[in-house]
Enzyme design. Structure first.
Site, PDB file in Angstrom:
ATOM      1  N   ASP A   1     -52.135 -43.472 -12.367  1.00  0.00           N
ATOM      2  CA  ASP A   1     -52.500 -42.188 -12.887  1.00  0.00           C
ATOM      3  C   ASP A   1     -52.923 -40.504 -12.177  1.00  0.00           C
ATOM      4  O   ASP A   1     -52.254 -40.912 -10.889  1.00  0.00           O
ATOM      5  CB  ASP A   1     -54.182 -42.517 -12.802  1.00  0.00           C
ATOM      6  CG  ASP A   1     -55.254 -41.245 -13.812  1.00  0.00           C
ATOM      7  OD1 ASP A   1     -54.037 -40.872 -14.657  1.00  0.00           O
ATOM      8  OD2 ASP A   1     -56.073 -41.605 -13.811  1.00  0.00           O
ATOM      9  N   GLU A   2     -52.393 -39.856 -12.438  1.00  0.00           N
ATOM     10  CA  GLU A   2     -52.904 -38.223 -12.310  1.00  0.00           C
ATOM     11  C   GLU A   2     -51.315 -38.387 -11.013  1.00  0.00           C
ATOM     12  O   GLU A   2     -50.656 -37.927  -9.681  1.00  0.00           O
ATOM     13  CB  GLU A   2     -53.552 -37.982 -10.698  1.00  0.00           C
ATOM     14  CG  GLU A   2     -55.378 -37.974 -11.625  1.00  0.00           C
ATOM     15  CD  GLU A   2     -55.036 -37.121 -12.265  1.00  0.00           C
ATOM     16  OE1 GLU A   2     -54.905 -35.507 -12.392  1.00  0.00           O
ATOM     17  OE2 GLU A   2     -56.736 -36.869 -13.177  1.00  0.00           O
TER      18      GLU A   2
ATOM     19  N   GLN B   1     -49.059 -36.239 -11.035  1.00  0.00           N
ATOM     20  CA  GLN B   1     -48.283 -35.453 -10.705  1.00  0.00           C
ATOM     21  C   GLN B   1     -48.396 -35.075  -9.358  1.00  0.00           C
ATOM     22  O   GLN B   1     -47.468 -34.315  -8.252  1.00  0.00           O
ATOM     23  CB  GLN B   1     -48.238 -34.532 -11.362  1.00  0.00           C
ATOM     24  CG  GLN B   1     -49.857 -33.602 -11.021  1.00  0.00           C
ATOM     25  CD  GLN B   1     -50.470 -34.207 -12.626  1.00  0.00           C
ATOM     26  OE1 GLN B   1     -50.721 -35.599 -12.833  1.00  0.00           O
ATOM     27  NE2 GLN B   1     -52.278 -34.298 -12.465  1.00  0.00           N
TER      28      GLN B   1
ATOM     29  N   CYS C   1     -54.112 -26.717 -28.648  1.00  0.00           N
ATOM     30  CA  CYS C   1     -55.030 -24.985 -27.999  1.00  0.00           C
ATOM     31  C   CYS C   1     -55.628 -24.763 -28.898  1.00  0.00           C
ATOM     32  O   CYS C   1     -56.435 -25.252 -29.887  1.00  0.00           O
ATOM     33  CB  CYS C   1     -54.210 -24.194 -28.481  1.00  0.00           C
ATOM     34  SG  CYS C   1     -54.201 -22.664 -27.473  1.00  0.00           S
TER      35      CYS C   1
ATOM     36  N   CYS D   1     -57.070 -23.009 -31.374  1.00  0.00           N
ATOM     37  CA  CYS D   1     -55.833 -21.919 -32.298  1.00  0.00           C
ATOM     38  C   CYS D   1     -55.152 -23.214 -33.561  1.00  0.00           C
ATOM     39  O   CYS D   1     -54.923 -22.558 -34.346  1.00  0.00           O
ATOM     40  CB  CYS D   1     -54.712 -20.792 -32.136  1.00  0.00           C
ATOM     41  SG  CYS D   1     -53.314 -21.849 -31.394  1.00  0.00           S
TER      42      CYS D   1
ATOM     43  N   CYS E   1     -51.922 -22.701 -25.749  1.00  0.00           N
ATOM     44  CA  CYS E   1     -49.999 -23.100 -26.370  1.00  0.00           C
ATOM     45  C   CYS E   1     -49.984 -21.897 -25.589  1.00  0.00           C
ATOM     46  O   CYS E   1     -50.314 -21.131 -24.925  1.00  0.00           O
ATOM     47  CB  CYS E   1     -50.446 -22.741 -28.338  1.00  0.00           C
ATOM     48  SG  CYS E   1     -51.533 -21.001 -28.381  1.00  0.00           S
TER      49      CYS E   1
ATOM     50  N   HIS F   1     -51.164 -18.429 -25.952  1.00  0.00           N
ATOM     51  CA  HIS F   1     -52.206 -17.896 -25.949  1.00  0.00           C
ATOM     52  C   HIS F   1     -52.000 -17.988 -24.295  1.00  0.00           C
ATOM     53  O   HIS F   1     -53.352 -17.490 -23.567  1.00  0.00           O
ATOM     54  CB  HIS F   1     -53.446 -18.671 -26.285  1.00  0.00           C
ATOM     55  CG  HIS F   1     -53.232 -18.204 -27.845  1.00  0.00           C
ATOM     56  ND1 HIS F   1     -53.996 -19.319 -29.033  1.00  0.00           N
ATOM     57  CD2 HIS F   1     -54.038 -17.010 -28.468  1.00  0.00           C
ATOM     58  CE1 HIS F   1     -53.947 -18.359 -30.214  1.00  0.00           C
ATOM     59  NE2 HIS F   1     -53.372 -16.691 -29.624  1.00  0.00           N
TER      60      HIS F   1
END
Ligand SMILES: [Zn+2]
Length: 159
Positions: A48-49, A51, A106, A108, A142, A145
């Site tokens: 997990d995690e 990155q 997002c 939107c 996105c 934005h």
């Protein structure tokens, strides 16, 4: 099966992985496990995690697949709040057999590939890639934005 997480990822407390739906599972620290790996077999290892792992640790994960027949599944973010690849995520994308993007949306309605860091509700673009113990939060946006720094419908300009 074994669960791993990076040592620096301690939001959930020591050696616990907490999912967003409220499940909690004990885990090992990935760096300790990988450096001290003794050849023990697992059918599957979930990270997990991911990155937050260094590229060297990602290479070690791929060795588990190639030389020890272990299936390794990694979850994590692709890019940081400045839209750059995390070094560990970059190495993972170079080595992974399969990459599946989890759909995030997002406000939107468009696909959200960008992670904005918020401080007191405002988007910030300066700071350390990994900020630990801070009171910032993150939101998926996105690209448009993210560029416009519009983090929700209510802050959008009305024409
Ligand atoms: Zn958007």
């Amino acid at each position: 099966m074994l669960l791993l997480k990076p040592k620096c990822e301690n939001r959930d407390g020591e050696k616990i992985i907490q999912s967003r739906i409220g499940l909690e599972e004990p885990c090992e620290f990935a760096e300790n496990f990988l450096v001290g790996y003794n050849g023990e077999h697992y059918d599957c290892i979930i990270v997990d995690e991911v990155q937050f792992l260094s590229p060297e640790m990602i290479d070690k994960l791929s060795d588990l697949v190639d030389f020890h027949g272990i299936t390794v599944i990694c979850y994590g973010l692709r890019t940081d709040f400045q839209s750059h690849l995390f070094p560990g995520a970059q190495r993972l994308m170079e080595l992974a057999d399969d990459i599946e993007q989890i759909k995030t949306i997002c406000w939107c309605g468009k696909r959200a590939h960008f992670n904005a860091r918020l401080l007191n509700g405002e988007m910030v673009t300066e700071g350390e890639q990994v900020q630990l113990g801070g009171n910032e939060s993150y939101i998926s946006l996105c690209r448009k934005h993210y560029k416009e720094r519009i983090v929700s419908n209510s802050t959008a300009k009305t024409c």
